[in-house]
Design an enzyme around this catalytic site. Structure first.
Site, PDB file in Angstrom:
ATOM      1  N   LYS A 111       0.833  -1.194   0.000  1.00 23.09           N
ATOM      2  CA  LYS A 111       0.000   0.000   0.000  1.00 23.09           C
ATOM      3  C   LYS A 111       0.873   1.252   0.000  1.00 23.09           C
ATOM      4  O   LYS A 111       0.651   2.188  -0.786  1.00 23.09           O
ATOM      5  CB  LYS A 111      -0.907  -0.025   1.236  1.00 23.09           C
ATOM      6  CG  LYS A 111      -2.130   0.825   1.136  1.00 23.09           C
ATOM      7  CD  LYS A 111      -2.982   0.700   2.399  1.00 23.09           C
ATOM      8  CE  LYS A 111      -3.808  -0.584   2.409  1.00 23.09           C
ATOM      9  NZ  LYS A 111      -4.414  -0.849   3.727  1.00 23.09           N
ATOM     10  N   ARG A 147      -3.030   3.005   8.653  1.00 19.21           N
ATOM     11  CA  ARG A 147      -3.369   1.850   7.822  1.00 19.21           C
ATOM     12  C   ARG A 147      -2.210   0.868   7.769  1.00 19.21           C
ATOM     13  O   ARG A 147      -1.086   1.251   7.471  1.00 19.21           O
ATOM     14  CB  ARG A 147      -3.675   2.307   6.384  1.00 19.21           C
ATOM     15  CG  ARG A 147      -4.548   3.543   6.310  1.00 19.21           C
ATOM     16  CD  ARG A 147      -4.549   4.171   4.934  1.00 19.21           C
ATOM     17  NE  ARG A 147      -5.232   3.368   3.915  1.00 19.21           N
ATOM     18  CZ  ARG A 147      -5.285   3.700   2.641  1.00 19.21           C
ATOM     19  NH1 ARG A 147      -4.663   4.805   2.208  1.00 19.21           N
ATOM     20  NH2 ARG A 147      -5.917   2.949   1.773  1.00 19.21           N
ATOM     21  N   GLY A 166      -5.632 -11.308   7.047  1.00 16.84           N
ATOM     22  CA  GLY A 166      -5.633 -11.567   8.484  1.00 16.84           C
ATOM     23  C   GLY A 166      -5.123 -10.401   9.309  1.00 16.84           C
ATOM     24  O   GLY A 166      -5.010 -10.479  10.527  1.00 16.84           O
ATOM     25  N   MET A 176      -4.575  -6.316  10.763  1.00 17.91           N
ATOM     26  CA  MET A 176      -5.381  -5.291  11.401  1.00 17.91           C
ATOM     27  C   MET A 176      -6.076  -4.432  10.352  1.00 17.91           C
ATOM     28  O   MET A 176      -5.536  -4.175   9.286  1.00 17.91           O
ATOM     29  CB  MET A 176      -4.489  -4.404  12.237  1.00 17.91           C
ATOM     30  CG  MET A 176      -5.272  -3.512  13.160  1.00 17.91           C
ATOM     31  SD  MET A 176      -4.272  -2.228  13.879  1.00 17.91           S
ATOM     32  CE  MET A 176      -4.517  -0.939  12.678  1.00 17.91           C
ATOM     33  N   SER A 218      12.903 -42.785 -13.471  1.00 13.38           N
ATOM     34  CA  SER A 218      11.662 -42.022 -13.442  1.00 13.38           C
ATOM     35  C   SER A 218      11.244 -41.933 -11.980  1.00 13.38           C
ATOM     36  O   SER A 218      11.061 -42.949 -11.310  1.00 13.38           O
ATOM     37  CB  SER A 218      10.599 -42.734 -14.269  1.00 13.38           C
ATOM     38  OG  SER A 218       9.379 -42.044 -14.138  1.00 13.38           O
ATOM     39  N   CYS A 277       7.088 -39.334 -13.000  1.00 14.10           N
ATOM     40  CA  CYS A 277       5.719 -39.714 -13.304  1.00 14.10           C
ATOM     41  C   CYS A 277       4.965 -39.638 -11.997  1.00 14.10           C
ATOM     42  O   CYS A 277       5.532 -39.703 -10.930  1.00 14.10           O
ATOM     43  CB  CYS A 277       5.650 -41.105 -13.909  1.00 14.10           C
ATOM     44  SG  CYS A 277       6.373 -42.384 -12.894  1.00 14.10           S
ATOM     45  N   TYR A 336      12.103 -34.589 -18.398  1.00 19.05           N
ATOM     46  CA  TYR A 336      10.672 -34.481 -18.692  1.00 19.05           C
ATOM     47  C   TYR A 336       9.839 -34.696 -17.433  1.00 19.05           C
ATOM     48  O   TYR A 336      10.322 -35.225 -16.430  1.00 19.05           O
ATOM     49  CB  TYR A 336      10.250 -35.498 -19.758  1.00 19.05           C
ATOM     50  CG  TYR A 336      10.309 -36.933 -19.299  1.00 19.05           C
ATOM     51  CD1 TYR A 336       9.227 -37.541 -18.675  1.00 19.05           C
ATOM     52  CD2 TYR A 336      11.453 -37.700 -19.501  1.00 19.05           C
ATOM     53  CE1 TYR A 336       9.291 -38.844 -18.235  1.00 19.05           C
ATOM     54  CE2 TYR A 336      11.528 -39.010 -19.073  1.00 19.05           C
ATOM     55  CZ  TYR A 336      10.441 -39.578 -18.430  1.00 19.05           C
ATOM     56  OH  TYR A 336      10.502 -40.866 -17.983  1.00 19.05           O
TER      57      TYR A 336
HETATM   58  P1  ADP Z   1      -7.874  -2.117   3.348  1.00 23.06           P
HETATM   59  O1  ADP Z   1      -6.479  -2.552   3.159  1.00 23.06           O
HETATM   60  O2  ADP Z   1      -8.705  -3.027   4.179  1.00 23.06           O
HETATM   61  O3  ADP Z   1      -8.509  -1.725   2.053  1.00 23.06           O
HETATM   62  P2  ADP Z   1      -7.449   0.649   3.823  1.00 23.06           P
HETATM   63  O4  ADP Z   1      -6.263   1.053   4.581  1.00 23.06           O
HETATM   64  O5  ADP Z   1      -7.352   0.773   2.363  1.00 23.06           O
HETATM   65  O6  ADP Z   1      -7.826  -0.794   4.265  1.00 23.06           O
HETATM   66  O7  ADP Z   1      -8.661   1.535   4.358  1.00 23.06           O
HETATM   67  C1  ADP Z   1     -10.004   1.135   4.463  1.00 23.06           C
HETATM   68  C2  ADP Z   1     -10.899   2.194   3.875  1.00 23.06           C
HETATM   69  O8  ADP Z   1     -10.650   3.447   4.502  1.00 23.06           O
HETATM   70  C3  ADP Z   1     -10.652   2.381   2.408  1.00 23.06           C
HETATM   71  O9  ADP Z   1     -11.884   2.343   1.738  1.00 23.06           O
HETATM   72  C4  ADP Z   1     -10.005   3.709   2.271  1.00 23.06           C
HETATM   73  O10 ADP Z   1     -10.430   4.322   1.099  1.00 23.06           O
HETATM   74  C5  ADP Z   1     -10.478   4.453   3.516  1.00 23.06           C
HETATM   75  N1  ADP Z   1      -9.428   5.371   3.951  1.00 23.06           N
HETATM   76  C6  ADP Z   1      -8.198   5.050   4.356  1.00 23.06           C
HETATM   77  N2  ADP Z   1      -7.450   6.152   4.611  1.00 23.06           N
HETATM   78  C7  ADP Z   1      -8.258   7.213   4.338  1.00 23.06           C
HETATM   79  C8  ADP Z   1      -8.061   8.616   4.370  1.00 23.06           C
HETATM   80  N3  ADP Z   1      -6.899   9.136   4.735  1.00 23.06           N
HETATM   81  N4  ADP Z   1      -9.087   9.402   4.038  1.00 23.06           N
HETATM   82  C9  ADP Z   1     -10.267   8.860   3.673  1.00 23.06           C
HETATM   83  N5  ADP Z   1     -10.524   7.557   3.606  1.00 23.06           N
HETATM   84  C10 ADP Z   1      -9.520   6.715   3.936  1.00 23.06           C
HETATM   85 MG    MG Z   2      -7.933  -0.544   0.795  1.00 22.51          MG
END
Ligand code: ADP
Ligand code: MG
Ligand code: MG
Length: 902
Positions: free
Chosen positions: A29, A98, A107, A109, A786, A854, A874
């Site tokens: 990300k 995020r 899995g 946060m 084989s 095989c 092969y």
């Molecule tokens: P995921 O990995 O689960 O998609 P994200 O980190 O992308 O989690 O965030 C979840 C939601 O929050 C997303 O839809 C994103 O667009 C929104 N979001 C995250 N950061 C911001 C921000 N700074 N302003 C507005 N919306 C946000």
């Molecule tokens: Mg996202």
């Protein structure tokens, strides 16, 4: 001298400092937010804390030196840039925190939005939003909810119940009906919940909120579900996650604001166009949560033409830049567009091929890259028959696509009933809450399996995949009532005998019989579709990429085929010979009687008579196979399984004899048979009298087979064909075994072949660990090896395949002891090491030793890459898997980094 200062690691990167190739350090990300920032796209400013900071935190239990200061500095610069301070009471800067690891991990946060709000700044936020109290209090209650749940482990239901109570009190079901006062009340309720569970008040200090959220993201790397996910997906445990701190933009400021997701092409079919969903007046997570109904992205053109046009321009730019399908998240705040995420998007198997082909046409990528971007698992999916869904079929439930394929049939709830109905020629779908080892016979009898519980590693899923049977697991909308023999779903009741259809690829469940249509890709492979005259974009893309794979690959691909018909089919699929022709079936059917005579033979004469009777029958079988494989090598394995498998089962025989005796009938023959079966009974037949052992114990048995093979080869060659037989001795563990068989076989071959020009190779399977470990000796007596990796896996692990998959593999997979069954994909570290040793030592002893594999691993994508890397000549697999092996062998040849199927 320079100063004594230690160089501090750089733990925080401004978005302007990163780029898309820094995924290891910044996570997926963060790397892509940086890339978009540097492309000049409108990304809300922010910074990324590196995975190294996370690793340091996790190994020492505290933030590394310097991290706090670097965060401080980047926060200050962000505040300057935005002209606001974090959580300022009058005009607060708010941020989202995020997580974002190198690989996307469900899995992990979740995100915390609106960090920086407290009892005072919520007022400032409202003022800044033009007195929009409702917006401000809604944002604050979201913060307490997300922060409580993901940072402080407050049970999420508590917040949801409080929200429900508020809506109930208001007499509404829609949260948009809650006004500012309601939401202010909700904030109070949330704070009480927070205090009750954490023993402290909700933190009012913005910087403390931020630090706690960052630390929680670090720690989420080691949450139980994240660990489990990593084990199963084989993601290394020490990567750590990055943390992105992004200034908030608001899609919930009114009707001129909103949020959405989009794809630059259709991720379903690959078709070019605009695909996405938009939700006005909403914050990010509402779109995904499905709280309200989204509208198709195209409608944004009416709502906000400027933003729409800008978005389309950005999407085109991203595609050209990433040279691939991208998926994006965006938000519009009062008519201003903001990009919040992009990544190379997931897609269906068909879209993967179609898009790769399109991108070649557009000149964005070359054919090597196109080949790299598809994989054998996708191709395999495209080769299953599919439901024809152009009619009005709506799924009634959706579970997990646990084992691909499309199956329709009558519903049954017990294994016994499945067996009964199947015996009457009915197609049945076995429906259970979950399956257990007692269901095995029912699963074998059924066309498909449907369960309401359990995931991809449940018993049902593991066993079904092992059998190649369609399975949908964990369709939890189904209420299954086995004693009452019915299930209910969405208001429908389905009883025993009613027809359902299940799609093991998508996990969808349909009522009634959905027509099935054959795969166009299979039709193409079978030669009934001419790629030059077809306008199906999928078939064209497959043709192009397969042609390139064939040109690129070094590994040859053969097939496992026991009959002329199988051989012919596999050849159409591109097989370049037979790597395993089993001869067991040549002892079955109406030949059983001869086999009984052979086993029961009182003396040499009787045995020789039986063998002499079998010889012409087997020779005719071989003639057919050699003809179909004209000019290509055919590896024939001498008889392998224990002979008693060719005799009636002990219990049944004992009962027959007892009954006949009771009636006073003559049972001399049956009694002889019974005592032979008793004599040959084995506790562990897989480790008993089979393979080469059988050939050494029963005089003349192997000799007869060798003669049949050589005579067939000579006959085919005399008719103008070219037969290239390779005789393979199974289950060899010591060179002496092979030498003994070889001495006898060579004599026969010399005598039969004469000056016909036929050449017969003699080699062995490597399937007993001892054979792998003494490969240097064995190679002295073998012209080829084989690898029988099924048996090699059984014996290396001590797993009896027939027993373990149903008994405990599901548990091993659930625990992550292995990420995939070692029978599905070769265990490179253990079994693979035996293969490597045998390949190296075999070739050292006999340069030019032909090496193949095989067994079903030969058609498994990851395993094919492994065999390529080990340098085999092969792989051989079932006819249906031949195209998959061709594709993966091509991918292995062009890839320097090995498999990239994640
Ligand atoms: P995921 O990995 O689960 O998609 P994200 O980190 O992308 O989690 O965030 C979840 C939601 O929050 C997303 O839809 C994103 O667009 C929104 N979001 C995250 N950061 C911001 C921000 N700074 N302003 C507005 N919306 C946000
Ligand atoms: Mg996202
Ligand atoms: Mg074997």
């Amino acid at each position: 001298m320079a100063t004594q200062e230690t160089v501090e690691s750089k733990y925080v990167y401004d978005f302007a400092e990163g780029n898309k190739d820094l995924k290891d350090l910044l996570g997926g990300k963060g790397a892509n937010l940086a890339e978009m920032t540097n492309l000049g796209l409108p990304v809300p400013p922010g910074f990324t804390i590196t995975t190294e900071a996370c690793q340091a935190y996790l190994s020492t239990g505290r933030e590394p030196d310097g991290l706090a200061g670097q965060i401080e500095a980047h926060l200050e610069s962000l505040e300057r840039q935005m002209g606001r301070r974090l959580g300022d009471p009058d005009d607060p800067l708010l941020v989202s925190v995020r997580s974002g690891a190198k690989f996307s991990m469900p899995g992990m946060m979740e995100t915390v939005l609106n960090v920086g709000l407290n009892d005072r700044s919520v007022i400032g936020l409202s003022t800044q939003a033009g007195g929009n109290d409702r917006f401000a209090w809604d944002s604050y209650r979201r913060l307490i909810q997300m922060f409580g749940k993901t940072v402080c482990e407050v049970p999420g239901e508590e917040f949801e119940h409080a929200l429900d109570d508020a809506k109930h009190a208001k007499g509404t079901r829609n949260d948009l009906d809650l006004d500012a006062d309601d939401l202010r009340g909700l904030v109070d309720a949330y704070k009480k919940i927070f205090a009750k569970h954490t023993g402290r008040e909700f933190p009012q200090e913005p910087r403390e909120q931020l630090d706690l959220a960052i630390r929680a993201v670090f720690e989420s790397w080691n949450a139980e579900r994240a660990i489990l996910y990593r084990r199963q997906e084989r993601i290394p445990a020490d990567l750590g996650t990055a943390v992105n701190v992004v200034s908030m933009v608001f899609g919930n400021l009114g009707p001129d604001s909103g949020t959405g997701v989009a794809f630059t092409r259709d991720p379903g079919s690959g078709a070019q166009g605009i695909y996405g969903d938009y939700l006005a007046n909403a914050q990010g997570e509402d779109v995904v949560a499905g709280i309200r109904n989204t509208v198709p992205l195209q409608e944004l053109e009416q709502l906000d033409k400027n933003s729409y046009d800008e978005l389309l321009g950005i999407m085109a730019r991203l595609e050209e830049h990433y040279k691939d399908l991208c998926d994006i998240e965006f938000t519009i705040e009062r008519g201003k567009l903001w990009m919040l995420q992009t990544r190379v998007g997931k897609r269906t198997a068909a879209a993967a091929f179609v898009i790769a082909g399109q991108l070649v046409d557009e000149g964005l990528i070359d054919l090597d890259e196109a080949l790299h971007r598809v994989n054998g698992a996708q191709l395999a999916q495209l080769m299953f028959p599919r439901f024809q869904l152009d009619h009005d079929f709506q799924p009634v439930a959706r579970g997990i696509g646990a084992s691909p394929g499309a199956a329709s049939g009558k519903v049954v709830f017990t294994s016994a009933r499945a067996v009964e109905l199947a015996a009457e020629g009915e197609s049945v779908i076995l429906v259970r809450r979950e399956t257990n080892p007692d269901d095995l016979t029912g699963m074998i009898a059924a066309k498909g399996i449907l369960t309401s519980r359990g995931g991809k590693t449940s018993h049902a899923a593991v066993v079904a995949r092992g059998m190649g049977k369609t399975c949908v697991s964990g369709a939890d909308e189904l209420e299954v009532n086995v004693p009452a023999k019915r299930f209910t779903v969405g208001g429908h009741t389905v009883g025993e005998g009613d027809v359902v259809s299940i799609d093991g690829t998508t996990g969808k469940v349909y009522l009634g019989e959905v027509p099935v249509m054959p795969s166009e890709v299979v039709q193409y492979f079978e030669g009934s579709l001419d790629p030059a005259h077809i306008d199906n974009p999928l078939v064209r893309a497959v043709h192009r990429i397969m042609t390139h794979a064939d040109a690129a690959r070094r590994l040859r691909v053969r097939t496992n085929a026991d009959t002329g018909a199988d051989a012919a089919r596999a050849r159409r699929f591109g097989a370049e010979g037979i790597g395993l022709c089993r001869t067991e079936h040549m002892f079955l059917g109406d030949r059983r009687e001869l086999v009984e005579r052979l086993i029961l033979a009182a003396g040499e004469r009787e045995r020789e008579d039986a063998l002499a009777a079998l010889l012409p029958l087997q020779r005719a079988d071989f003639v057919e196979i050699f003809r179909e494989m004209d000019g290509l090598p055919v590896t024939v394995r001498l008889i392998d399984p224990p002979l008693h498998e060719f005799l009636p089962p002990l219990e049944q025989l004992a009962v027959n004899v007892a009954v006949a005796q009771e009636r006073g009938e003559d049972v001399a023959k049956e009694e002889a048979l019974l005592s032979a079966v008793r004599r040959m009974h084995e506790e562990n037949p897989m480790l008993g009298l089979r393979g080469v052992r059988l050939g050494l114990v029963i005089p003349g048995l192997f000799a007869m087979q060798v003669r049949a093979i050589a005579e067939a080869a000579v006959a085919v060659t005399r008719d103008g064909g070219t037969a290239c037989p390779e005789i393979m001795v199974p289950l060899v563990g010591a060179v002496q075994e092979l030498e003994t068989v070889r001495a006898e076989a060579e004599k026969i071959i010399a005598e039969v072949v004469g000056d016909s020009g036929v050449e017969v190779l003699i080699g062995t399977m490597i399937e007993v660990p001892r054979a792998a470990l003494t490969a240097g000796q064995i190679a002295e007596a073998a012209e080829f090896f084989s690898f029988g990796t099924n048996d090699l896996t059984q014996m290396a692990w001590g797993f009896s395949r027939d027993d373990v998959e149903g008994a405990f593999f599901w548990r091993y997979l659930e625990l992550g002891i292995f990420g995939i069954s070692p029978f599905e994909s070769i265990d490179a570290d253990g079994v693979g090491r035996l293969v490597r040793i045998a390949a190296e030592e075999g070739r050292a002893a006999r340069p030019g030793l032909k090496l193949g594999v095989c067994g079903e691993h030969g058609g498994d994508p990851d395993s094919v890459h492994f065999f390529h890397a080990v340098g085999l000549d092969y792989v051989s697999c079932s006819p249906f898997r031949v195209p998959v092996a061709r594709l993966e062998a091509g991918r292995a040849a062009i890839s320097t980094t090995g498999s990239d199927s994640r």
